[in-house]
Write a protein that holds these residues in place. Structure first.
Motif, mmCIF file in Angstrom:
data_model
loop_
_atom_site.group_PDB
_atom_site.id
_atom_site.type_symbol
_atom_site.label_atom_id
_atom_site.label_comp_id
_atom_site.label_asym_id
_atom_site.label_seq_id
_atom_site.Cartn_x
_atom_site.Cartn_y
_atom_site.Cartn_z
ATOM 1 N N ALA A 138 -4.588 2.175 -2.516
ATOM 2 C CA ALA A 138 -3.627 2.479 -1.366
ATOM 3 C C ALA A 138 -1.981 1.760 -1.518
ATOM 4 N N LEU A 139 -1.702 2.364 -2.572
ATOM 5 C CA LEU A 139 -0.069 1.932 -3.192
ATOM 6 C C LEU A 139 0.554 3.328 -3.092
ATOM 7 N N TRP A 140 0.456 4.235 -3.558
ATOM 8 C CA TRP A 140 0.415 5.109 -4.340
ATOM 9 C C TRP A 140 2.062 6.044 -3.128
ATOM 10 N N ASP A 141 1.447 6.162 -2.335
ATOM 11 C CA ASP A 141 2.707 7.065 -1.449
ATOM 12 C C ASP A 141 3.863 6.055 -1.230
ATOM 13 N N GLU A 142 3.295 4.347 -1.221
ATOM 14 C CA GLU A 142 4.328 3.354 -1.071
ATOM 15 C C GLU A 142 5.711 2.969 -2.287
ATOM 16 N N VAL A 143 5.234 3.778 -3.260
ATOM 17 C CA VAL A 143 5.463 3.955 -4.527
ATOM 18 C C VAL A 143 5.800 5.075 -5.899
ATOM 19 N N LYS A 144 5.759 5.474 -5.461
ATOM 20 C CA LYS A 144 5.544 7.389 -6.011
ATOM 21 C C LYS A 144 6.932 7.487 -6.701
ATOM 22 N N ASP A 145 7.928 7.344 -5.692
ATOM 23 C CA ASP A 145 8.952 7.751 -5.553
ATOM 24 C C ASP A 145 10.478 6.400 -6.991
ATOM 25 N N ARG A 146 9.439 5.402 -6.936
ATOM 26 C CA ARG A 146 10.528 4.615 -8.048
ATOM 27 C C ARG A 146 9.091 3.869 -8.435
ATOM 28 N N LEU A 147 8.613 4.889 -9.815
ATOM 29 C CA LEU A 147 7.805 3.794 -10.665
ATOM 30 C C LEU A 147 8.338 3.497 -11.758
ATOM 31 N N ALA A 148 9.617 3.720 -11.877
ATOM 32 C CA ALA A 148 10.147 3.197 -12.914
ATOM 33 C C ALA A 148 11.110 1.882 -12.292
ATOM 34 N N GLN A 149 10.968 1.696 -11.362
ATOM 35 C CA GLN A 149 11.773 0.250 -10.857
ATOM 36 C C GLN A 149 10.726 -0.815 -11.104
ATOM 37 N N PRO A 150 11.345 -2.035 -10.994
ATOM 38 C CA PRO A 150 10.913 -3.057 -11.152
ATOM 39 C C PRO A 150 9.824 -3.819 -10.274
ATOM 40 N N ALA A 151 8.279 -3.921 -11.024
ATOM 41 C CA ALA A 151 7.213 -4.424 -9.776
ATOM 42 C C ALA A 151 8.364 -5.615 -9.298
ATOM 43 N N THR A 152 8.771 -6.855 -9.453
ATOM 44 C CA THR A 152 8.439 -7.979 -8.836
ATOM 45 C C THR A 152 9.290 -7.449 -7.685
ATOM 46 N N GLY A 153 10.495 -5.952 -7.341
ATOM 47 C CA GLY A 153 10.630 -5.832 -5.731
ATOM 48 C C GLY A 153 9.657 -5.213 -5.341
ATOM 49 N N LEU A 154 8.630 -5.382 -5.102
ATOM 50 C CA LEU A 154 7.195 -4.867 -4.231
ATOM 51 C C LEU A 154 7.578 -6.398 -3.209
ATOM 52 N N SER A 155 6.639 -6.493 -2.056
ATOM 53 C CA SER A 155 6.443 -7.401 -1.007
ATOM 54 C C SER A 155 5.232 -7.960 -1.657
ATOM 55 N N GLY A 156 5.379 -8.848 -0.946
ATOM 56 C CA GLY A 156 4.051 -9.393 -1.887
ATOM 57 C C GLY A 156 2.877 -9.248 -1.327
ATOM 58 N N GLY A 157 2.246 -8.122 -0.422
ATOM 59 C CA GLY A 157 0.882 -7.339 0.018
ATOM 60 C C GLY A 157 0.884 -6.347 -1.678
ATOM 61 N N GLN A 158 2.000 -5.399 -1.357
ATOM 62 C CA GLN A 158 2.331 -4.574 -2.454
ATOM 63 C C GLN A 158 2.344 -5.154 -3.343
ATOM 64 N N GLN A 159 2.560 -6.375 -4.524
ATOM 65 C CA GLN A 159 2.503 -6.892 -5.793
ATOM 66 C C GLN A 159 1.111 -7.121 -5.976
ATOM 67 N N GLN A 160 0.889 -7.312 -4.798
ATOM 68 C CA GLN A 160 -1.276 -7.847 -4.605
ATOM 69 C C GLN A 160 -1.614 -6.210 -4.915
ATOM 70 N N ARG A 161 -1.624 -5.201 -4.164
ATOM 71 C CA ARG A 161 -2.370 -4.289 -4.386
ATOM 72 C C ARG A 161 -1.860 -3.091 -5.964
ATOM 73 N N LEU A 162 -0.538 -3.695 -6.385
ATOM 74 C CA LEU A 162 -0.607 -3.458 -7.778
ATOM 75 C C LEU A 162 -1.215 -4.268 -8.408
ATOM 76 N N CYS A 163 -1.509 -5.272 -8.517
ATOM 77 C CA CYS A 163 -2.226 -6.330 -9.294
ATOM 78 C C CYS A 163 -3.911 -5.714 -9.555
ATOM 79 N N ILE A 164 -3.987 -5.041 -8.713
ATOM 80 C CA ILE A 164 -5.278 -4.529 -7.696
ATOM 81 C C ILE A 164 -5.245 -3.055 -9.735
ATOM 82 N N ALA A 165 -4.195 -2.732 -8.603
ATOM 83 C CA ALA A 165 -3.889 -1.476 -9.690
ATOM 84 C C ALA A 165 -4.326 -1.217 -10.968
ATOM 85 N N ARG A 166 -3.420 -2.224 -11.582
ATOM 86 C CA ARG A 166 -3.635 -2.739 -13.151
ATOM 87 C C ARG A 166 -4.605 -3.278 -13.736
ATOM 88 N N ALA A 167 -5.531 -4.085 -13.050
ATOM 89 C CA ALA A 167 -6.924 -4.462 -12.942
ATOM 90 C C ALA A 167 -7.267 -2.946 -13.521
#
Length: 257
Positions: A138-167
């Motif tokens: 549930a993160l695609w719509d929020e990050v689809k235009d900045r996939l090349a940007q650092p993941a550390t720039g995401l909010s805490g909740g977004q980072q956790q969903r990114l970690c789920i996507a990574r898993a």
């Protein structure tokens, strides 16, 4: 996700005990987790919840002096056998930690990391895999235009969903979540809980949580641990409304813990 094997439980512990050096942390745990369900593990601090969770994919092997007895099966794999391939086990058993831990890479490279490392898809297929995993998280719509940007720039909740996507990029059978919302605000917590509900359609999920309301909301089954022992395991509604063990009732009603 790989095809689950057989018709038995996704995870099955039999007589599982664990020691940190001379200190025994778990005592004879027998627990079977059904496929495509959410199982919550609850209990007071220090009761062995995270120790058990981290034993499923043998992360505790990294702790000096750690040893164990008994068995844990994961989708037909004997997880604790000496001959078990650890790379395969940890690919099939994804892990999400208490605090978001994105790699110091782009959003795209975080999600693609496991698939590239394990050669799960071709380079040409990576963008589709990344999009699929971000959508599942549930993160695609929020990050689809900045996939090349650092993941550390995401909010805490977004980072956790990114970690789920990574898993999910490793195409696991099982997702382990060790208090995945404890560092998040209520809104981000709600997003993760909604995500867990969606993901159980495809994955077996085991979540350790100190938040009993969260366990009641997201899980199908609940296991109550105390002092390294499994006190009670059953359907979540039964555990929270009519527990069979007095210690379970005492913990759930706040008389200790």
């Amino acid at each position: 996700m790989t095809e689950a094997s057989g018709s038995g439980p996704a995870i099955e512990a039999r007589g599982f005990s664990f020691w940190y050096g001379p200190r025994q942390a778990l005592f004879g745990i027998d627990l079977a987790v059904a496929r495509r369900t959410v199982t919550a593990i609850i209990g007071p601090s220090g009761c062995g919840k995270s120790t058990f969770l981290r034993s499923i994919n043998r992360m505790n092997d990294l702790v000096p002096g750690a040893r164990y007895q008994g068995s844990i099966g994961v989708e037909g794999m004997a997880a604790l056998d000496r001959g078990t391939d650890m790379v395969t086990l940890r690919r099939r058993v994804g892990m999400v930690f208490q605090r978001p831990n994105p790699f110091p890479k782009s959003i795209f490279d975080n999600v693609a990391y496991g698939a590239k490392l394990n050669a799960l898809v071709s380079k040409r297929e990576l963008p589709d895999l990344v999009e699929q995993c971000l959508r599942q998280a549930a993160l695609w719509d929020e990050v689809k235009d900045r996939l090349a940007q650092p993941a550390t720039g995401l909010s805490g909740g977004q980072q956790q969903r990114l970690c789920i996507a990574r898993a999910l990029g490793n195409r696991p059978d099982v997702l382990l979540m060790d208090e995945p919302c404890s560092a998040l605000d209520p809104i981000a917590t709600q997003r993760i809980e909604e995500l867990i509900f969606e993901l159980k359609r495809q994955y077996t999920i085991v979540i350790v949580t100190h938040n009993m309301q969260q366990a009641a909301r997201v899980s199908d089954m609940t296991a109550f641990f105390e002092a390294g022992r499994l006190v009670e395991f059953g359907v979540t509604t039964q555990i929270f409304t009519a527990p069979k063990e007095t210690r379970t009732e005492a913990y759930i009603t706040g008389r200790f813990g």
